[in-house]
Design a protein around this motif. Structure first.
Motif, PDB file in Angstrom:
ATOM      1  N   TRP A   3       0.839  -1.197   0.000  1.00 32.18           N
ATOM      2  CA  TRP A   3       0.000   0.000   0.000  1.00 32.18           C
ATOM      3  C   TRP A   3       0.870   1.241   0.000  1.00 32.18           C
ATOM      4  O   TRP A   3       1.846   1.338   0.741  1.00 32.18           O
ATOM      5  CB  TRP A   3      -0.916   0.011   1.232  1.00 32.18           C
ATOM      6  N   LEU A   4       0.480   2.190  -0.868  1.00 32.54           N
ATOM      7  CA  LEU A   4       1.226   3.443  -0.961  1.00 32.54           C
ATOM      8  C   LEU A   4       0.964   4.325   0.254  1.00 32.54           C
ATOM      9  O   LEU A   4       1.841   5.031   0.733  1.00 32.54           O
ATOM     10  CB  LEU A   4       0.836   4.190  -2.245  1.00 32.54           C
ATOM     11  N   TYR A   5      -0.264   4.293   0.744  1.00 35.02           N
ATOM     12  CA  TYR A   5      -0.638   5.095   1.910  1.00 35.02           C
ATOM     13  C   TYR A   5      -1.207   4.181   2.990  1.00 35.02           C
ATOM     14  O   TYR A   5      -1.800   3.150   2.689  1.00 35.02           O
ATOM     15  CB  TYR A   5      -1.682   6.160   1.540  1.00 35.02           C
ATOM     16  N   SER A   6      -1.048   4.582   4.221  1.00 37.40           N
ATOM     17  CA  SER A   6      -1.620   3.829   5.331  1.00 37.40           C
ATOM     18  C   SER A   6      -2.985   4.412   5.697  1.00 37.40           C
ATOM     19  O   SER A   6      -3.311   5.547   5.344  1.00 37.40           O
ATOM     20  CB  SER A   6      -0.685   3.891   6.544  1.00 37.40           C
ATOM     21  N   ILE A   7      -3.757   3.612   6.396  1.00 37.64           N
ATOM     22  CA  ILE A   7      -5.087   4.059   6.809  1.00 37.64           C
ATOM     23  C   ILE A   7      -4.935   5.119   7.895  1.00 37.64           C
ATOM     24  O   ILE A   7      -4.281   4.887   8.915  1.00 37.64           O
ATOM     25  CB  ILE A   7      -5.924   2.879   7.333  1.00 37.64           C
ATOM     26  N   SER A   8      -5.531   6.263   7.671  1.00 34.31           N
ATOM     27  CA  SER A   8      -5.448   7.347   8.649  1.00 34.31           C
ATOM     28  C   SER A   8      -6.776   7.495   9.385  1.00 34.31           C
ATOM     29  O   SER A   8      -7.773   6.840   9.055  1.00 34.31           O
ATOM     30  CB  SER A   8      -5.088   8.663   7.954  1.00 34.31           C
ATOM     31  N   THR A   9      -6.768   8.377  10.345  1.00 34.00           N
ATOM     32  CA  THR A   9      -7.985   8.635  11.125  1.00 34.00           C
ATOM     33  C   THR A   9      -9.106   9.159  10.243  1.00 34.00           C
ATOM     34  O   THR A   9     -10.284   8.848  10.460  1.00 34.00           O
ATOM     35  CB  THR A   9      -7.675   9.657  12.239  1.00 34.00           C
ATOM     36  N   THR A  10      -8.766   9.923   9.219  1.00 40.89           N
ATOM     37  CA  THR A  10      -9.782  10.494   8.317  1.00 40.89           C
ATOM     38  C   THR A  10     -10.577   9.398   7.614  1.00 40.89           C
ATOM     39  O   THR A  10     -11.818   9.448   7.560  1.00 40.89           O
ATOM     40  CB  THR A  10      -9.111  11.403   7.270  1.00 40.89           C
ATOM     41  N   GLU A  11      -9.869   8.401   7.059  1.00 42.86           N
ATOM     42  CA  GLU A  11     -10.560   7.314   6.369  1.00 42.86           C
ATOM     43  C   GLU A  11     -11.453   6.524   7.329  1.00 42.86           C
ATOM     44  O   GLU A  11     -12.573   6.143   6.984  1.00 42.86           O
ATOM     45  CB  GLU A  11      -9.554   6.370   5.703  1.00 42.86           C
ATOM     46  N   ILE A  12     -10.943   6.276   8.529  1.00 41.33           N
ATOM     47  CA  ILE A  12     -11.727   5.524   9.524  1.00 41.33           C
ATOM     48  C   ILE A  12     -13.003   6.279   9.886  1.00 41.33           C
ATOM     49  O   ILE A  12     -14.091   5.696   9.990  1.00 41.33           O
ATOM     50  CB  ILE A  12     -10.875   5.251  10.782  1.00 41.33           C
ATOM     51  N   ILE A  13     -12.907   7.589  10.073  1.00 40.10           N
ATOM     52  CA  ILE A  13     -14.077   8.402  10.427  1.00 40.10           C
ATOM     53  C   ILE A  13     -15.131   8.354   9.327  1.00 40.10           C
ATOM     54  O   ILE A  13     -16.331   8.177   9.582  1.00 40.10           O
ATOM     55  CB  ILE A  13     -13.651   9.857  10.718  1.00 40.10           C
ATOM     56  N   PHE A  14     -14.679   8.504   8.044  1.00 41.57           N
ATOM     57  CA  PHE A  14     -15.626   8.464   6.929  1.00 41.57           C
ATOM     58  C   PHE A  14     -16.301   7.091   6.832  1.00 41.57           C
ATOM     59  O   PHE A  14     -17.493   7.003   6.520  1.00 41.57           O
ATOM     60  CB  PHE A  14     -14.918   8.808   5.614  1.00 41.57           C
ATOM     61  N   ALA A  15     -15.551   6.017   7.056  1.00 45.48           N
ATOM     62  CA  ALA A  15     -16.128   4.671   6.999  1.00 45.48           C
ATOM     63  C   ALA A  15     -17.182   4.491   8.090  1.00 45.48           C
ATOM     64  O   ALA A  15     -18.263   3.924   7.846  1.00 45.48           O
ATOM     65  CB  ALA A  15     -15.023   3.621   7.133  1.00 45.48           C
ATOM     66  N   ILE A  16     -16.870   4.975   9.284  1.00 47.49           N
ATOM     67  CA  ILE A  16     -17.830   4.855  10.391  1.00 47.49           C
ATOM     68  C   ILE A  16     -19.082   5.678  10.111  1.00 47.49           C
ATOM     69  O   ILE A  16     -20.219   5.226  10.347  1.00 47.49           O
ATOM     70  CB  ILE A  16     -17.172   5.292  11.715  1.00 47.49           C
ATOM     71  N   ILE A  17     -18.893   6.904   9.576  1.00 54.06           N
ATOM     72  CA  ILE A  17     -20.050   7.756   9.256  1.00 54.06           C
ATOM     73  C   ILE A  17     -20.950   7.083   8.220  1.00 54.06           C
ATOM     74  O   ILE A  17     -22.180   7.066   8.344  1.00 54.06           O
ATOM     75  CB  ILE A  17     -19.565   9.133   8.760  1.00 54.06           C
ATOM     76  N   PHE A  18     -20.316   6.517   7.161  1.00 54.62           N
ATOM     77  CA  PHE A  18     -21.092   5.832   6.115  1.00 54.62           C
ATOM     78  C   PHE A  18     -21.887   4.673   6.706  1.00 54.62           C
ATOM     79  O   PHE A  18     -23.082   4.519   6.444  1.00 54.62           O
ATOM     80  CB  PHE A  18     -20.148   5.330   5.021  1.00 54.62           C
ATOM     81  N   LEU A  19     -21.222   3.855   7.526  1.00 59.15           N
ATOM     82  CA  LEU A  19     -21.866   2.669   8.080  1.00 59.15           C
ATOM     83  C   LEU A  19     -23.008   3.060   9.024  1.00 59.15           C
ATOM     84  O   LEU A  19     -24.117   2.495   8.945  1.00 59.15           O
ATOM     85  CB  LEU A  19     -20.830   1.825   8.826  1.00 59.15           C
ATOM     86  N   VAL A  20     -22.768   4.036   9.891  1.00 61.94           N
ATOM     87  CA  VAL A  20     -23.795   4.442  10.859  1.00 61.94           C
ATOM     88  C   VAL A  20     -25.011   5.029  10.149  1.00 61.94           C
ATOM     89  O   VAL A  20     -26.164   4.675  10.444  1.00 61.94           O
ATOM     90  CB  VAL A  20     -23.206   5.455  11.865  1.00 61.94           C
ATOM     91  N   LEU A  21     -24.770   5.934   9.186  1.00 61.54           N
ATOM     92  CA  LEU A  21     -25.877   6.574   8.482  1.00 61.54           C
ATOM     93  C   LEU A  21     -26.680   5.563   7.658  1.00 61.54           C
ATOM     94  O   LEU A  21     -27.923   5.631   7.610  1.00 61.54           O
ATOM     95  CB  LEU A  21     -25.359   7.705   7.589  1.00 61.54           C
ATOM     96  N   TYR A  22     -25.963   4.626   7.013  1.00 65.65           N
ATOM     97  CA  TYR A  22     -26.691   3.663   6.180  1.00 65.65           C
ATOM     98  C   TYR A  22     -27.477   2.673   7.036  1.00 65.65           C
ATOM     99  O   TYR A  22     -28.614   2.283   6.698  1.00 65.65           O
ATOM    100  CB  TYR A  22     -25.744   2.913   5.243  1.00 65.65           C
ATOM    101  N   LEU A  23     -26.896   2.260   8.158  1.00 66.99           N
ATOM    102  CA  LEU A  23     -27.638   1.374   9.057  1.00 66.99           C
ATOM    103  C   LEU A  23     -28.856   2.083   9.637  1.00 66.99           C
ATOM    104  O   LEU A  23     -29.924   1.469   9.808  1.00 66.99           O
ATOM    105  CB  LEU A  23     -26.727   0.880  10.176  1.00 66.99           C
ATOM    106  N   ALA A  24     -28.730   3.359   9.915  1.00 64.49           N
ATOM    107  CA  ALA A  24     -29.872   4.150  10.397  1.00 64.49           C
ATOM    108  C   ALA A  24     -30.951   4.242   9.318  1.00 64.49           C
ATOM    109  O   ALA A  24     -32.162   4.137   9.610  1.00 64.49           O
ATOM    110  CB  ALA A  24     -29.409   5.542  10.812  1.00 64.49           C
ATOM    111  N   PHE A  25     -30.503   4.399   8.062  1.00 58.46           N
ATOM    112  CA  PHE A  25     -31.458   4.443   6.951  1.00 58.46           C
ATOM    113  C   PHE A  25     -32.189   3.109   6.815  1.00 58.46           C
ATOM    114  O   PHE A  25     -33.419   3.068   6.620  1.00 58.46           O
ATOM    115  CB  PHE A  25     -30.716   4.786   5.651  1.00 58.46           C
ATOM    116  N   LEU A  26     -31.451   2.003   6.925  1.00 55.95           N
ATOM    117  CA  LEU A  26     -32.076   0.687   6.819  1.00 55.95           C
ATOM    118  C   LEU A  26     -33.057   0.446   7.972  1.00 55.95           C
ATOM    119  O   LEU A  26     -34.170  -0.085   7.759  1.00 55.95           O
ATOM    120  CB  LEU A  26     -31.001  -0.408   6.817  1.00 55.95           C
TER     121      LEU A  26
END
Length: 320
Positions: A3-26
């Protein structure tokens, strides 16, 4: 896979936001379906589809690299001698704080901007003196340069050409400098300099050694302090030191070199560095290295295809 880049806090936050919002939608969708006494199973394929291209975009951002390609790495070397005028006129203050102090400051930036080049250092007054031979140790050269001070010239002259000739001899006699581009950088105000023998400049042209002159000072000039007084001539008049740009320009032209004038902001260094980088250079080292190729575009294309499919295919959320 690397991997050229490592996982940063920014990517983790966006993933959590996506998962939480979509689960709330479901959850809200299934809650409405229960209230309407119908089924909302049609949203489940959409969830997996959208999760898939979100994950693919996430992977593409991390720069996945796999597969090995061979690349040729070439090192091009330049060997440069820096000549610094240390005659008493370099104590003039028309360049802040003094001409010599400004040169010492700019030398650090110059050598830091050319990390792959070798530098040597020669002091110039009545007679030139070698301070540092050609070296890759820029820190040692910078420390030597910082210790420079002006020397009072007994004859009142500055033999720049003797220093140029010394640098030429050092460049040509060093066996390790044969394959590298060669150059001489002269920092001086050009005042009271003796004219050069044509054989010196002709030799520089013959061996393709470029002479770059840097004018330090101003046409207006400045007085030079000596204790509580100023330096005076034989008639007791205060001496005013001025930049002799014409001499330095003519000297550089005789060797097909270039003249630049130092400015208070140091912008001339960009021009000087570009001139140095443009010197005819030779390959000093060549090697083959194996490099993993960044294949992010595979995942990005997959994400775009799934995104287009999501836009084209529509489903009925509730079946009444």
């Amino acid at each position: 896979m690397t991997w050229l880049y490592s996982i940063s806090t920014t990517e983790i936050i966006f993933a959590i936001i996506f998962l939480v919002l979509y689960l709330a939608f479901l959850a809200r969708t299934f809650w409405l379906a229960r209230r309407l006494k119908t089924s909302a199973r049609a949203v489940i394929p959409k969830f997996f589809l959208r999760s898939s291209y979100f994950i693919l975009i996430f992977i593409a951002l991390l720069g996945p690299s796999f597969g090995v390609s061979s690349q040729t790495v070439r090192s091009e070397g330049r060997d440069l001698f820096i000549l610094v005028d240390v005659s008493r006129s370099m104590d003039a203050t028309d360049v802040v704080p003094t001409r010599l102090e400004r040169v010492k400051f700019d030398l650090r930036q110059l050598t830091d901007s050319l990390p792959g080049d070798r530098f040597g250092l020669i002091g110039v007054a009545d007679d030139p003196f070698l301070l540092t031979p050609l070296t890759n140790d820029h820190s040692a050269l910078q420390q030597t340069a910082q210790a420079l001070g002006t020397n009072f010239s007994a004859s009142g002259g500055t033999h720049l050409c003797r220093a140029v000739e010394m640098a030429r001899q050092k460049l040509l006699s060093d066996p390790s400098a044969r394959q590298a581009a060669k150059g001489i950088i002269l920092f001086s105000d050009g005042e009271n300099a003796n004219s050069c023998d044509l054989s010196i400049t002709a030799s520089l042209r013959a061996y393709h050694i470029s002479l770059m002159t840097v004018g330090v000072g101003t046409q207006t000039g400045s007085t030079i302090r000596k204790g509580n007084d100023f330096i005076r001539d034989n008639n007791g008049q205060i001496v005013r030191s001025r930049l002799d740009a014409a001499f330095l320009t003519g000297l550089s032209k005789q060797t097909n070199g270039r003249y630049v004038q130092a400015d208070p902001n140091g912008r001339y260094l960009d021009e000087l560095i570009q001139t140095i980088r443009g010197l005819r250079s030779a390959v000093t080292d060549e090697s083959q290295v194996a490099v993993a190729t960044n294949k992010y575009y595979y995942f990005l294309i997959g994400a775009v295809v799934l995104l287009a499919l999501d836009l084209i295919v529509t489903v009925r959320t509730f079946r009444l």
